[in-house]
Design an enzyme around this catalytic site. Sequence first.
Site, short mmCIF file in Angstrom:
data_model
loop_
_atom_site.label_atom_id
_atom_site.label_comp_id
_atom_site.label_asym_id
_atom_site.label_seq_id
_atom_site.Cartn_x
_atom_site.Cartn_y
_atom_site.Cartn_z
N PHE A 1 0.81 -1.29 0.05
CA PHE A 1 0.16 -0.01 0.22
C PHE A 1 0.80 1.30 0.03
O PHE A 1 0.57 2.11 0.79
CB PHE A 1 -0.87 -0.10 1.02
CG PHE A 1 -1.62 -1.23 1.14
CD1 PHE A 1 -2.85 -1.43 0.50
CD2 PHE A 1 -1.70 -2.29 2.04
CE1 PHE A 1 -3.69 -2.45 0.31
CE2 PHE A 1 -2.29 -3.46 2.24
CZ PHE A 1 -3.66 -3.64 1.21
N GLU B 1 3.65 6.59 -4.20
CA GLU B 1 4.76 7.06 -4.68
C GLU B 1 4.90 8.43 -3.94
O GLU B 1 3.99 9.02 -3.60
CB GLU B 1 4.46 7.11 -6.24
CG GLU B 1 4.65 5.96 -6.66
CD GLU B 1 4.70 5.87 -8.23
OE1 GLU B 1 5.21 6.95 -8.94
OE2 GLU B 1 4.48 5.02 -9.05
N ASN C 1 -7.54 0.54 -3.89
CA ASN C 1 -7.30 1.48 -5.00
C ASN C 1 -8.63 1.90 -5.37
O ASN C 1 -8.79 2.95 -6.02
CB ASN C 1 -6.18 1.08 -5.70
CG ASN C 1 -5.02 1.06 -5.35
OD1 ASN C 1 -4.72 1.86 -4.13
ND2 ASN C 1 -3.91 0.48 -6.01
N CYS D 1 -1.32 2.62 -10.42
CA CYS D 1 -1.93 2.08 -9.56
C CYS D 1 -3.58 2.17 -9.55
O CYS D 1 -4.28 1.12 -9.85
CB CYS D 1 -1.66 2.08 -8.06
SG CYS D 1 0.25 2.08 -8.02
C1 UGA Z 1 -1.82 4.56 -4.70
C2 UGA Z 1 -2.45 4.31 -3.26
O1 UGA Z 1 -2.62 5.70 -2.65
C3 UGA Z 1 -1.41 3.52 -2.63
O2 UGA Z 1 -2.13 3.22 -1.29
C4 UGA Z 1 -1.26 2.15 -3.20
O3 UGA Z 1 -0.32 1.53 -2.65
C5 UGA Z 1 -0.40 2.31 -4.67
O4 UGA Z 1 -1.49 3.17 -5.29
C6 UGA Z 1 -0.27 1.12 -5.15
O5 UGA Z 1 -1.17 0.29 -5.57
O6 UGA Z 1 0.84 0.56 -5.40
P1 UGA Z 1 -0.08 6.24 -5.91
O7 UGA Z 1 -0.36 5.67 -7.09
O8 UGA Z 1 1.35 6.50 -5.38
O9 UGA Z 1 -0.64 5.52 -4.69
O10 UGA Z 1 -0.67 7.60 -5.82
P2 UGA Z 1 -1.93 8.34 -4.88
O11 UGA Z 1 -1.40 9.23 -3.80
O12 UGA Z 1 -2.90 7.44 -4.47
O13 UGA Z 1 -2.45 9.38 -6.10
C7 UGA Z 1 -3.37 8.86 -7.04
C8 UGA Z 1 -3.71 9.88 -7.94
O14 UGA Z 1 -4.66 10.47 -7.37
C9 UGA Z 1 -2.59 11.13 -8.39
O15 UGA Z 1 -2.87 11.23 -9.71
C10 UGA Z 1 -3.08 12.17 -7.44
O16 UGA Z 1 -2.99 13.46 -8.00
C11 UGA Z 1 -4.59 11.78 -7.62
N1 UGA Z 1 -5.49 12.48 -6.25
C12 UGA Z 1 -5.20 12.19 -5.12
C13 UGA Z 1 -6.48 13.53 -6.50
O17 UGA Z 1 -6.74 13.81 -7.60
N2 UGA Z 1 -7.19 13.91 -5.36
C14 UGA Z 1 -6.94 13.35 -4.11
O18 UGA Z 1 -7.45 13.96 -3.30
C15 UGA Z 1 -5.74 12.41 -4.04
#
Ligand code: UGA
Length: 449
Positions: free
Chosen positions: A154, A157, A211, A263
Site C-alpha cells: 500500500f 509514490e 485502490n 495503480c
Molecule cells: C496508490 C495508493 O494511494 C497506494 O495506497 C497504493 O499502494 C498504490 O497506489 C499502489 O497500488 O501501489 P499512488 O499511485 O502512489 O498510490 O498515488 P496516490 O497518492 O494514491 O495518488 C493517485 C492519484 O490520485 C494522483 O494522480 C493524485 O494526483 C490523485 N489524487 C489524489 C487526487 O486527484 N485527489 C486526491 O484527493 C488525492
Amino acid sequence: MGMGVGIFGTGYAGLVTAVGLAEVGHTVTAIDKDPDIVARLSDGTPTIHEPGLQELLTANLEAGKLRFSTRAEDAMSASKIIFLCVGTPPRADGQADLSQVEEVSRTIGQQLDGYKLIVEKSTVPARTAYWIDTTIRRLAGPEHEFDVASNPEFLREGSAVRDFLRPDRIVIGADTDRARSLLLDLYEPNFDCPIVSTSVTTAELIKQTANSFLATKISFINMVSDLCEELGVDVATVARGIGLDPRIGSHFLNAGLGFGGSCLPKDLSALIRVAEGNGVDVGMLREVERINTARVDRLLAKLERALWVLRNKVIALFGVAFKPDTDDIRGAPSLGVVPRLHGAGACLRVYDPAATRKLERLYPPDDRLTYVDSAFEAVRDAHALVILTDWEEFRSLDLGRVGSLMRTPIVVDGRNLFEPAQMQAAGFEYYSLGRGEATFRTEPKRVHV
Ligand code: UGA
C-alpha cells in the site's frame, strides 16, 4: 531475528520492499534481469525518485544487509521467502500482462530445492496465486514443497519509504499455517500496526478494492466539483465540511484533474474486469472511470474558452508527473494534454521539477514543443499557464514575477493550487476547478506584443 529474503524485480515496489526489509533487519537479495539496473543499484544509485531511498540504500548496502544480482540462484540459495515484485503493466485490452510473473514462476520452479514461500507483491488479478502455484508445481515436481501467499503493498509514490516503514496495516494472505507463520515472523517483530491475516484471494481483492475505493472518492469529489461551479460554491469547503465526519474522512477529497499513476487506474480497471467476468454489475466503477477521463477535457475546454484560438499561442505547462514528489508519468494528465495542445497548433513550454526527461522520450522536442529547466523560463512570453501537477514548488513561486514574465497573465489551474483572491490581487485571469466564485476574469494589466 533477521530472515533471508529474495526479491524478484527491482521496480517501484521491489526496490522499496528490498530496502525496507533490509532496514528492519532482514538480509535481502534482490534480482533484476537488467544488468545496468543491478550495477546502478549495487553502486548505491536509486533508479527511481523517492524521498529517503538514497540514504537507506547506501546504508544497507554498506551494512551488508542488501545486495543486487542478475542471477536468480543468488536469491534462491540465500532465502526462504521470495517476493514477486515484477511489473504487471496493463495490456492494450486493459487486462494485466502477467508474462513477467509467469517467467519468474518458471525460474523458481526450475530452481526449487527445499521449501520456499513465494509471495505476490505485485498487484495482480484475483486467482493469480493459483497460476503461480500451478506453474511452479508443474516444473518442480511433486517432491518439492512450497507455498504461494499474497502480501499486497500500500505504498504511495512520493512517500513509499515512510509508508513501508510505518504502515497503517499489513495484509497477509496465506492458505497454509506454515506460510502464515513465516510472514508473521517477517513482519510482527518489526512493525507496530494491525496485521490482517486472511486467505490469498481475499488479500488480492483487498488490494484492488482499496485502490478502487480511493479512485471512487476522487471521482465523487470531482463530480461534486462540477456542481459547485454551477452553484457558485467552493468544492474545497464542501470537502472540508464533509471530510470532518470520520465516517467520510478528509483524505482523497482534493478535486482537480483526477487520478493517474500506475495503480489507481490499473486496479480500478482490473476490478471491473474481475467483477464483470463473474457476472457482477459494477456500473458504478465504470462511472468512476468515465468521470476521471473527462477531467482533462474539462480543463482544456476552460483553456480554450480563455484563449479563444489555440493555434500559435504560447502555453506554459507546469507539471508532467502524475502527482508531486515523483518522476513517474504513467497515467499522468500531461500525457493527454501535451499531444492535444500540440495537435491544436499551440507552442508548448513544459516544466516539471523531476519528470520532463520521461515525457521528452515520448514526445521529442520540436519547434512547438520545448522542455525547460525552470518555471520562470516556461512562463516567459506565455499567453497562458496551465497547471497539471500540485508540486509544492509551484505553490511557492513569486507570482509577481510569473505575471510580469507572461505575455497575458492567464492561469488555468488543474489542481486548485492558489486562492482565487490571491490570484486576483496579483493581476491574473484565473481559472480553477470546482470553485464557482473562483473562476473570474480581470482585465490583463499589460499585454506585450
Ligand atoms: C496508490 C495508493 O494511494 C497506494 O495506497 C497504493 O499502494 C498504490 O497506489 C499502489 O497500488 O501501489 P499512488 O499511485 O502512489 O498510490 O498515488 P496516490 O497518492 O494514491 O495518488 C493517485 C492519484 O490520485 C494522483 O494522480 C493524485 O494526483 C490523485 N489524487 C489524489 C487526487 O486527484 N485527489 C486526491 O484527493 C488525492
